[in-house]
Design an enzyme around this catalytic site. Structure first.
Site, PDB file in Angstrom:
ATOM      1  N   ASP A  48      -7.915  -5.654   0.256  1.00 49.89           N
ATOM      2  CA  ASP A  48      -8.408  -6.508  -0.826  1.00 49.89           C
ATOM      3  C   ASP A  48      -7.988  -7.965  -0.695  1.00 49.89           C
ATOM      4  O   ASP A  48      -8.426  -8.804  -1.479  1.00 49.89           O
ATOM      5  CB  ASP A  48      -7.902  -5.976  -2.181  1.00 49.89           C
ATOM      6  CG  ASP A  48      -8.555  -4.654  -2.513  1.00 49.89           C
ATOM      7  OD1 ASP A  48      -9.742  -4.510  -2.214  1.00 49.89           O
ATOM      8  OD2 ASP A  48      -7.872  -3.773  -3.065  1.00 49.89           O
ATOM      9  N   HIS A  81       0.846  -1.186   0.000  1.00 44.38           N
ATOM     10  CA  HIS A  81       0.000   0.000   0.000  1.00 44.38           C
ATOM     11  C   HIS A  81       0.880   1.233   0.000  1.00 44.38           C
ATOM     12  O   HIS A  81       1.941   1.237   0.621  1.00 44.38           O
ATOM     13  CB  HIS A  81      -0.900   0.013   1.245  1.00 44.38           C
ATOM     14  CG  HIS A  81      -2.067   0.922   1.093  1.00 44.38           C
ATOM     15  ND1 HIS A  81      -1.997   2.267   1.364  1.00 44.38           N
ATOM     16  CD2 HIS A  81      -3.333   0.684   0.668  1.00 44.38           C
ATOM     17  CE1 HIS A  81      -3.168   2.809   1.118  1.00 44.38           C
ATOM     18  NE2 HIS A  81      -4.004   1.884   0.691  1.00 44.38           N
TER      19      HIS A  81
HETATM   20  N1  CMC Z   1       4.167  -7.473  -4.837  1.00 38.83           N
HETATM   21  C1  CMC Z   1       5.497  -7.450  -5.022  1.00 38.83           C
HETATM   22  N2  CMC Z   1       6.261  -6.339  -4.864  1.00 38.83           N
HETATM   23  C2  CMC Z   1       5.623  -5.206  -4.518  1.00 38.83           C
HETATM   24  C3  CMC Z   1       4.239  -5.156  -4.324  1.00 38.83           C
HETATM   25  C4  CMC Z   1       3.495  -6.339  -4.491  1.00 38.83           C
HETATM   26  N3  CMC Z   1       2.178  -6.349  -4.323  1.00 38.83           N
HETATM   27  N4  CMC Z   1       3.881  -3.891  -3.985  1.00 38.83           N
HETATM   28  C5  CMC Z   1       5.001  -3.172  -3.988  1.00 38.83           C
HETATM   29  N5  CMC Z   1       6.068  -3.970  -4.296  1.00 38.83           N
HETATM   30  C6  CMC Z   1       7.492  -3.568  -4.342  1.00 38.83           C
HETATM   31  C7  CMC Z   1       7.806  -2.771  -5.603  1.00 38.83           C
HETATM   32  O1  CMC Z   1       8.240  -3.619  -6.645  1.00 38.83           O
HETATM   33  C8  CMC Z   1       8.912  -1.856  -5.110  1.00 38.83           C
HETATM   34  O2  CMC Z   1      10.093  -2.602  -5.028  1.00 38.83           O
HETATM   35  P1  CMC Z   1      11.536  -1.870  -5.309  1.00 38.83           P
HETATM   36  O3  CMC Z   1      11.669  -0.847  -4.215  1.00 38.83           O
HETATM   37  O4  CMC Z   1      12.527  -2.969  -5.242  1.00 38.83           O
HETATM   38  O5  CMC Z   1      11.421  -1.252  -6.676  1.00 38.83           O
HETATM   39  C9  CMC Z   1       8.477  -1.531  -3.673  1.00 38.83           C
HETATM   40  O6  CMC Z   1       7.693  -2.662  -3.249  1.00 38.83           O
HETATM   41  C10 CMC Z   1       7.634  -0.259  -3.551  1.00 38.83           C
HETATM   42  O7  CMC Z   1       6.529  -0.365  -4.458  1.00 38.83           O
HETATM   43  P2  CMC Z   1       5.877   0.858  -5.228  1.00 38.83           P
HETATM   44  O8  CMC Z   1       5.204   0.353  -6.455  1.00 38.83           O
HETATM   45  O9  CMC Z   1       6.902   1.924  -5.412  1.00 38.83           O
HETATM   46  O10 CMC Z   1       4.823   1.358  -4.162  1.00 38.83           O
HETATM   47  P3  CMC Z   1       3.547   2.262  -4.445  1.00 38.83           P
HETATM   48  O11 CMC Z   1       3.250   2.944  -3.185  1.00 38.83           O
HETATM   49  O12 CMC Z   1       3.755   3.101  -5.662  1.00 38.83           O
HETATM   50  O13 CMC Z   1       2.403   1.182  -4.810  1.00 38.83           O
HETATM   51  C11 CMC Z   1       0.575  -0.299  -4.625  1.00 38.83           C
HETATM   52  C12 CMC Z   1       1.414   0.788  -3.932  1.00 38.83           C
HETATM   53  C13 CMC Z   1      -0.673  -0.587  -3.800  1.00 38.83           C
HETATM   54  C14 CMC Z   1       0.117   0.195  -6.007  1.00 38.83           C
HETATM   55  C15 CMC Z   1       1.437  -1.578  -4.781  1.00 38.83           C
HETATM   56  O14 CMC Z   1       1.846  -2.048  -3.511  1.00 38.83           O
HETATM   57  C16 CMC Z   1       0.720  -2.680  -5.560  1.00 38.83           C
HETATM   58  O15 CMC Z   1       0.763  -2.682  -6.797  1.00 38.83           O
HETATM   59  N6  CMC Z   1       0.051  -3.655  -4.845  1.00 38.83           N
HETATM   60  C17 CMC Z   1      -0.717  -4.679  -5.491  1.00 38.83           C
HETATM   61  C18 CMC Z   1      -2.076  -4.125  -5.891  1.00 38.83           C
HETATM   62  C19 CMC Z   1      -3.008  -3.954  -4.703  1.00 38.83           C
HETATM   63  O16 CMC Z   1      -3.152  -4.852  -3.885  1.00 38.83           O
HETATM   64  N7  CMC Z   1      -3.680  -2.788  -4.666  1.00 38.83           N
HETATM   65  C20 CMC Z   1      -4.682  -2.498  -3.661  1.00 38.83           C
HETATM   66  C21 CMC Z   1      -4.300  -1.377  -2.751  1.00 38.83           C
HETATM   67  S1  CMC Z   1      -5.386  -1.299  -1.315  1.00 38.83           S
HETATM   68  C22 CMC Z   1      -6.949  -0.939  -1.952  1.00 38.83           C
HETATM   69  C23 CMC Z   1      -7.040   0.433  -2.470  1.00 38.83           C
HETATM   70  O17 CMC Z   1      -6.849   1.382  -1.706  1.00 38.83           O
HETATM   71  O18 CMC Z   1      -7.340   0.577  -3.658  1.00 38.83           O
END
Ligand code: CMC
Length: 427
Positions: free
Chosen positions: A363, A306
């Site tokens: 989720d 998140h």
């Molecule tokens: N699985 C594997 N690696 C992950 C994941 C994941 N679900 N989420 C983040 N990472 C890694 C990412 O690859 C990055 O690694 P590195 O630092 O080595 O490059 C690090 O963690 C930080 O990730 P980010 O993409 O920079 O973080 P963000 O804040 O931009 O993204 C997120 C947040 C929710 C989009 C992401 O965690 C994600 O894609 N999660 C899966 C989708 C999901 O479950 N979404 C629902 C969110 S809760 C409901 C809502 O509010 O909508």
């Protein structure tokens, strides 16, 4: 005047002093509004360090895993309140007295029917459309039916639009489902609760009586509470941005629905269930965890991670308990729940997830509950949209109530400098 200041020094120029604003809770915020007039912009794609507005509705402490609506902790609301009371709190700022609640409940309940002509609108969509596509279209189309109260500058109009959206969303959501399976639409029932009425419209048929199971009704109510608001997430920011131009409320909520649909946001619940089904057995988990960690593989563990929570999402804890309650009530043993629990265990002990503070989010368990209730995965994000409508409206109203400027971010331009145009077509 703010007590704290930040001084920005640019080579060879006079220092710029910026106020540091303090909220009731949370990080200090540097007020950069004066920078633009000094010829400087801030650069923050994805808004990782930017407060886009001031708000009194919801507070999240991502490090501690705290979520408060108008100051009330989410676990207390999920346990001791009901969805409509939470709606009242989000919209009005205070918990209602019994009289205030009754008036609110009756108003929402008495406006659940939609204009009969809207039913015909559904028939313009293909039966196999994704229900989110239909939700987006039909919600936007409400503006064509309720234009008697769309002057966003009139407070009473904003209030009427808020009630209309809150009341009619479950009706339209259930209609999306009924349309997709070719069953007749079921009209709302005013003697049922918000969640009970939704379940009834989803599952009743003209052929036999459908009695709402109170455990499932309570679980649905809880799912709605847990999704009601989440401060300035992508869809809420979208609603605020759309609303900042003075666009009508139905168009703004349709924009929110469109933004929510993405798999990184509300679409994650559907994607998460698909992922659990694909994993299908505990022995396949290590392979999926390996792929999630592989930088060359776009696969991510859905329902994990998140932007704000760097701790267990407090909504996920309640969701997991509700999941067990529902499966017990239905006497079901879902292999996917076992896969989910094992996946959670493995990921939470893996250095990759520990270092990046990736925990299950709201989720992760919701899909298993909804599936157990007999709801197809294509409807999961629709239910999220239905629940989040109140949050979107609360933010949209707050923005209008407090006065706003049109949202107009600037950019760091990295394209061509000016150059002469010479057409290639005439040669
Ligand atoms: N699985 C594997 N690696 C992950 C994941 C994941 N679900 N989420 C983040 N990472 C890694 C990412 O690859 C990055 O690694 P590195 O630092 O080595 O490059 C690090 O963690 C930080 O990730 P980010 O993409 O920079 O973080 P963000 O804040 O931009 O993204 C997120 C947040 C929710 C989009 C992401 O965690 C994600 O894609 N999660 C899966 C989708 C999901 O479950 N979404 C629902 C969110 S809760 C409901 C809502 O509010 O909508």
């Amino acid at each position: 005047m703010a007590d704290k200041k930040v001084t920005l020094t640019l080579d060879g120029e006079a220092p710029v002093e910026l106020d540091v604003l303090q909220g009731t809770l949370g990080q200090d915020v540097v007020d950069v509004r004066s920078l633009g007039s000094q010829g400087l912009f801030t650069f923050d794609p994805g808004f990782t360090s930017t407060a886009s507005c001031e708000s009194k509705i919801t507070y999240i402490d991502g490090d501690e895993g705290i979520l408060l609506h108008r100051g009330y902790p989410i676990d207390q609301l999920a346990t001791h309140s009901n969805y409509l009371e939470v709606c009242y709190i989000l919209l009005n700022g205070e918990a209602p007295t019994p009289e205030q609640f009754e008036e609110f409940r009756i108003t929402v309940t008495r406006h659940t029917m939609i204009h009969e002509q809207i039913t015909r609108l559904f028939h313009g969509f293909r039966r196999d459309s994704h229900p989110m596509a239909v939700m987006c279209g039909v919600t936007g189309a409400l503006a064509a039916f309720y234009h008697d109260s769309m002057d966003v500058n009139i407070e009473r109009h904003r209030e009427i639009a808020a009630f209309r959206l809150l009341s009619k969303m479950p009706t339209m959501a259930a209609m999306c489902y009924k349309y997709s399976i070719g069953q007749p639409f079921v009209y709302p029932r005013n003697d049922l609760s918000y969640a009970g009425n939704f379940l009834h419209m989803m599952f009743a048929t003209p052929c036999e009586e459908y009695k709402v199971n109170p455990v499932l009704e309570r679980a649905m109510d809880r799912i709605l509470i847990l999704h009601a608001d989440h401060e300035q997430n992508a869809s809420t920011s979208t609603v605020r941005t759309a609303g900042s131009s003075g666009a009508n409320p139905f168009a703004c909520i349709a924009a929110g629905i469109a933004s929510l649909w993405g798999p990184a946001h509300g679409g994650a619940n559907e994607a998460c269930l698909r992922m659990l089904e694909e994993i299908s057995h505990k022995e396949h988990i290590p392979e999926f965890v390996r792929r999630a960690k592989d930088k060359n593989d776009s696969f991510r563990l859905m329902g994990f991670g998140h932007r704000v929570y760097k701790n267990y999402d407090p909504r996920a804890t309640v969701m997991r308990d509700t999941c067990h309650e529902v499966l017990n009530e239905l006497g079901m043993k879902d292999d996917l729940l076992e896969v989910a629990m094992e996946l959670e265990h493995i990921a939470l002990n893996d250095p990759y997830f520990i270092e990046r503070k990736l925990y299950p989010n709201v989720d992760f368990y919701s899909g298993i509950i909804l599936k157990a209730m007999g709801i197809p995965s294509s409807m999961f994000t629709v239910i999220f949209a239905m629940a989040r409508t109140v949050g979107w409206i609360a933010h949209w109203k707050e923005m209008h109530d407090e006065g706003m400027k049109i949202a107009r971010p600037r950019q760091l331009y990295t394209g061509y400098a000016q150059r002469e145009f010479e057409s290639q077509l005439q040669k």
